[in-house]
Enzyme design. Structure first.
Site, PDB file in Angstrom:
ATOM      1  N   LYS A  86     -27.620 -26.795  32.634  1.00  0.00           N
ATOM      2  CA  LYS A  86     -28.381 -27.753  31.320  1.00  0.00           C
ATOM      3  C   LYS A  86     -29.411 -28.574  32.347  1.00  0.00           C
ATOM      4  CE  LYS A  86     -25.690 -26.025  28.441  1.00  0.00           C
ATOM      5  NZ  LYS A  86     -24.645 -26.204  28.077  1.00  0.00           N
TER       6      LYS A  86
ATOM      7  N   TRP B 105     -18.129 -28.498  21.601  1.00  0.00           N
ATOM      8  CA  TRP B 105     -17.596 -28.531  23.337  1.00  0.00           C
ATOM      9  C   TRP B 105     -16.286 -29.246  23.472  1.00  0.00           C
ATOM     10  CZ3 TRP B 105     -19.020 -24.376  24.837  1.00  0.00           C
ATOM     11  CH2 TRP B 105     -20.472 -23.910  24.936  1.00  0.00           C
TER      12      TRP B 105
ATOM     13  N   ASP C 221     -16.914 -34.675  30.072  1.00  0.00           N
ATOM     14  CA  ASP C 221     -17.888 -33.279  30.387  1.00  0.00           C
ATOM     15  C   ASP C 221     -19.150 -33.984  30.114  1.00  0.00           C
ATOM     16  OD1 ASP C 221     -19.650 -31.301  29.741  1.00  0.00           O
ATOM     17  OD2 ASP C 221     -18.217 -30.344  28.216  1.00  0.00           O
TER      18      ASP C 221
HETATM   19  C1  LIG Z   1     -23.134 -25.560  27.728  1.00  0.00           C
HETATM   20  C2  LIG Z   1     -21.907 -26.497  27.780  1.00  0.00           C
HETATM   21  C3  LIG Z   1     -20.646 -26.154  28.026  1.00  0.00           C
HETATM   22  C4  LIG Z   1     -20.336 -24.815  28.348  1.00  0.00           C
HETATM   23  O1  LIG Z   1     -20.744 -24.317  29.710  1.00  0.00           O
HETATM   24  P1  LIG Z   1     -20.735 -22.608  30.073  1.00  0.00           P
HETATM   25  O2  LIG Z   1     -21.005 -22.887  31.469  1.00  0.00           O
HETATM   26  O3  LIG Z   1     -21.372 -22.017  29.183  1.00  0.00           O
HETATM   27  O4  LIG Z   1     -19.267 -22.505  30.087  1.00  0.00           O
HETATM   28  C5  LIG Z   1     -19.578 -27.134  28.032  1.00  0.00           C
HETATM   29  N1  LIG Z   1     -19.899 -28.368  27.619  1.00  0.00           N
HETATM   30  C6  LIG Z   1     -21.330 -28.721  27.334  1.00  0.00           C
HETATM   31  C7  LIG Z   1     -21.176 -30.077  27.084  1.00  0.00           C
HETATM   32  C8  LIG Z   1     -22.104 -27.952  27.353  1.00  0.00           C
HETATM   33  O5  LIG Z   1     -23.455 -28.291  27.050  1.00  0.00           O
END
Ligand SMILES: *Cc1c(COP(=O)(O)O)cnc(C)c1O
Length: 359
Positions: free
Chosen positions: A195, A101, A171
């Site tokens: 998540k 990511w 993030d």
């Molecule tokens: C799942 C995830 C993403 C991507 O999210 P989307 O909504 O599918 O674009 C980005 N960063 C992390 C840490 C993730 O777990």
């Protein structure tokens, strides 16, 4: 009706109480005769939902007044673009690469700016967090970027990097609201909500006000400017109303459990049940070094791909779903987000002990 123990990395388990409440309100939201899916995003009903959600999130995370809370469509990947497009005045940013990511975020930034990896744990398949105490942060870097909890590899930053005074962007998708955070240490905290908080397709960005460009950025699409969301209370266009509504319920659920301090204690205890077993098992091993382990995503292996596959099939039969590791890593991964009850992890460990005894 029977519910499984869902160890999916995302979209992921949500609190049963929240789902039940949403079900009860599906046809008639609090006497207004319609579903939240059917109401105008400018109605009093929805404005209340949005404002209450923001107020509850501010309270949960202790967000200072000089930070905006923005509800943005498009989930996580859109933030990979919005961060560089809005923040990179000098067109320079430094990334710490702790997995897919963070790497995807950097690759996206490289479409627009000079984005560079200043640290990486790729040499050991991202099973640890690199030492970030004295990194070669560039003089003119607009920000330093991290993925604070690595969903795929199961690592987490326990200490924030030394950014040498540069703005920190994080993030937090897979650790959102799993523990208290000191918001003031960051310029931007953002997370896709699917998540740990709500349904897919929505991201929440907590952005320090002075980082939001004061003027329109003529070359950046309106929908990719933080200013658009900040100036319009996330109501420039029709937002992802239903996802915001569910997130709002999850915020209330967290408040009722005692907030993020209590949630953190609970998460440590819950993840500890599985890690303790992994550290004592002859068959199953955790893949991440002890000091960098995530409380949310726990990868493990038996050492044999055949045995891994057999375990995943056998576990599914017993109602333990989505234990297969990410396609890039293999093995198993148990994601134990806020809404996973501790019984789910205890039952899983019991099942693993049985499996080990039989093999
Ligand atoms: C799942 C995830 C993403 C991507 O999210 P989307 O909504 O599918 O674009 C980005 N960063 C992390 C840490 C993730 O777990």
């Amino acid at each position: 009706m029977s519910r499984v123990y869902n160890f999916s990395a995302g979209p992921a388990v949500l609190p049963e109480e929240v789902l039940k409440e949403a079900a009860a309100e599906m046809l008639d939201y609090r006497g207004c005769g319609m579903s939240v899916m059917e109401m105008s995003h400018r109605s009093k009903m929805f404005t209340d939902i949005l404002e209450t959600a923001e107020a509850d999130l501010r309270e949960l995370m202790n967000i200072p007044d000089n930070y905006k809370v923005l509800f943005i469509q498009g989930g996580g990947n859109i933030q990979f673009s919005m961060v560089p497009l809005n923040l990179a005045k000098n067109g320079v940013a430094d990334y710490i690469i702790t997995g897919n990511w963070a790497n995807k975020a950097m690759k996206e930034a490289q479409r627009f700016i000079d984005a560079k990896a200043i640290a990486s744990s790729k040499d050991k398949t991202f099973t640890y967090i690199p030492d970030c105490s004295d990194l070669p942060v560039r003089e003119n870097a607009d920000y330093v970027y991290i993925c604070q909890n690595n969903t795929i590899y199961g690592t987490a930053f326990k200490e924030l990097p030394n950014t040498k005074g540069k703005t920190l962007v994080a993030d937090v998708s897979s650790m959102f609201l799993s523990q208290p955070m000191d918001v003031e240490k960051y310029g931007i905290i953002w997370g896709g909500v699917q998540k740990n908080v709500g349904p897919a397709g929505l991201a929440i960005a907590i952005v320090r006000e002075d980082l939001i460009p004061a003027e329109d950025l003529p070359k950046v699409p309106v929908m990719l400017q933080y200013k658009t969301y900040a100036d319009n209370n996330s109501l420039y266009n029709t937002p992802n109303c239903y996802a915001i509504y569910i997130c709002g319920k999850v915020f209330k659920w967290l408040k009722n459990r005692g907030g993020l301090e209590a949630t953190y204690e609970f998460n440590k205890k819950k993840a500890g049940v599985l890690y303790d077993f992994l550290d004592s098992s002859e068959m199953f091993k955790a893949t991440v070094v002890k000091e960098d382990r995530s409380l949310m995503n726990i990868p493990f292996v038996t050492g044999s791909a055949d045995l891994d596959a057999e375990f995943i099939v056998a576990a599914k039969k017993e109602g333990f779903e989505n234990l297969k590791g990410h396609r890039t890593v293999g093995g198993m991964r148990a994601s134990v987000y806020n809404a996973m009850p501790i019984e789910g992890v205890e039952e899983l460990v019991k099942f693993m002990k049985d499996f080990e005894a039989k093999h």
